[in-house]
Structures are given as structure tokens and as C-alpha cells.
Write a protein that holds these residues in place. Structure first.
Motif, short mmCIF file in Angstrom:
data_model
loop_
_atom_site.label_atom_id
_atom_site.label_comp_id
_atom_site.label_asym_id
_atom_site.label_seq_id
_atom_site.Cartn_x
_atom_site.Cartn_y
_atom_site.Cartn_z
N UNK A 1 0.87 -1.17 0.00
CA UNK A 1 0.00 0.00 0.00
C UNK A 1 0.91 1.23 0.00
N UNK A 2 0.69 2.10 -0.96
CA UNK A 2 1.55 3.27 -1.17
C UNK A 2 0.71 4.53 -0.99
N UNK A 3 1.14 5.41 -0.10
CA UNK A 3 0.50 6.72 0.07
C UNK A 3 1.09 7.65 -0.98
N UNK A 4 0.28 8.07 -1.93
CA UNK A 4 0.78 8.84 -3.07
C UNK A 4 1.31 10.20 -2.63
N UNK A 5 0.61 10.89 -1.73
CA UNK A 5 1.05 12.21 -1.28
C UNK A 5 2.35 12.14 -0.49
N UNK A 6 2.46 11.15 0.40
CA UNK A 6 3.68 10.98 1.19
C UNK A 6 4.83 10.41 0.37
#
Length: 156
Positions: free
Chosen positions: A33-38
Motif C-alpha cells: 500500500x503506497x500513500x501517493x502524497x507521502x
């Protein structure tokens, strides 16, 4: 001198083999799971039959091709899920052997859940899909965010 010429290519071969083996192991381990903003991976999801079946359900519910060249949203999450083993998909939208998908979900009201599908034969394709099981999937893996737009894209 001759020994040094042999050692450099051997080191490169060992590093490349190590990288390949590491990538193979991580693909078997499950999803990221990748947080796009972070810009960072925030969670991993262990591979399971349940996870693989969820992806197959989404693949069977494709509603159309993404028409934009910008598949990735500017904020939200991306979930990379390898299919192990690869899944043979035959549908109105595509035919091929799916090796991996990336699920993009945004908080934007104008961005709809999107699958980026990677195949052995055709490279990749972006599609929209019926997302009725998305909320329960996100809740099951504790990645649910009430701000995420889970509305299915209008069929054009």
C-alpha cells in the motif's frame, strides 16, 4: 590485473541476481500500500487466496478503459498486488495473462477507482471497474479512509 577484470563483471552479475531474487520474493510476499502524497509504502498485505480472489473479482467487473493518459491520481493510495500465479483474463476489454495490478483510489471527487493491469502479452492497460466490494476490502485490511472516492466511474 586479469583477476580484477574478472571480478568486476562477477560482482555485477551477483548484484543483478540478488536484485532479481529480492524482487521475486517480494512479489510472493503480497501487496504494498503506497500513500501517493507521502511518496512511501505505508503497509504490506500478506498474499492469500482471499487477496488473489478479490483481484480476480475486480478483473471480472471491468466497466471500461481509462481515457486519460494520467492514470495515477495526485493524492490517495495505490495498492500493488502481484497475481501468483498469473491470471488468464478474457473479457470484452482485454485478453491476456495478468501478472500484477495496481489499484489507484483518490480522495478527489473527479477521480474514480482505477486498475492499472500489467500483462505478459500487452504491457499494461488502465481500466475502471465496478467497485461495490472496495469498502469491505479496505476495511478488512485496515486501510479504509472515509475521504476516499469509491464511486464507480460513469460508463461512457
Amino acid at each position: 590485473m586479469v583477476l580484477q577484470r574478472l571480478i568486476s563483471p562477477l560482482i555485477i552479475i551477483v548484484l543483478v541476481c540478488n536484485l532479481i531474487i529480492t524482487q521475486m520474493v517480494s512479489a510472493i510476499d503480497g501487496a504494498e500500500v503506497f500513500d501517493i502524497l507521502k511518496g512511501e509504502i505505508t503497509q504490506t498485505i500478506p498474499n492469500s487466496n482471499s487477496l488473489q480472489n478479490q483481484v480476480k473479482e475486480w478483473l471480472s467487473a471491468i466497466t471500461g478503459i481509462v481515457e486519460s493518459m494520467h492514470i495515477e491520481p495526485s493524492e490517495g493510495i495505490a495498492i500493488k498486488i502481484p497475481l501468483t500465479p498469473p491470471y488468464k483474463l478474457t473479457s470484452n476489454w482485454m485478453n491476456g495473462t495478468v501478472t500484477e495490478i495496481v489499484l489507484f483510489i483518490s480522495t478527489s471527487e473527479t477521480y474514480y477507482p482505477t486498475l492499472l493491469i500489467f500483462t505478459k502479452e500487452n504491457g499494461f492497460i488502465g481500466v475502471h471497474f465496478e467497485s461495490s466490494s472496495l469498502r469491505s476490502f479496505l476495511q478488512e485490511y485496515k486501510i479504509d479512509n472515509p475521504n476516499l472516492n469509491l464511486i464507480t466511474a460513469p460508463i461512457s
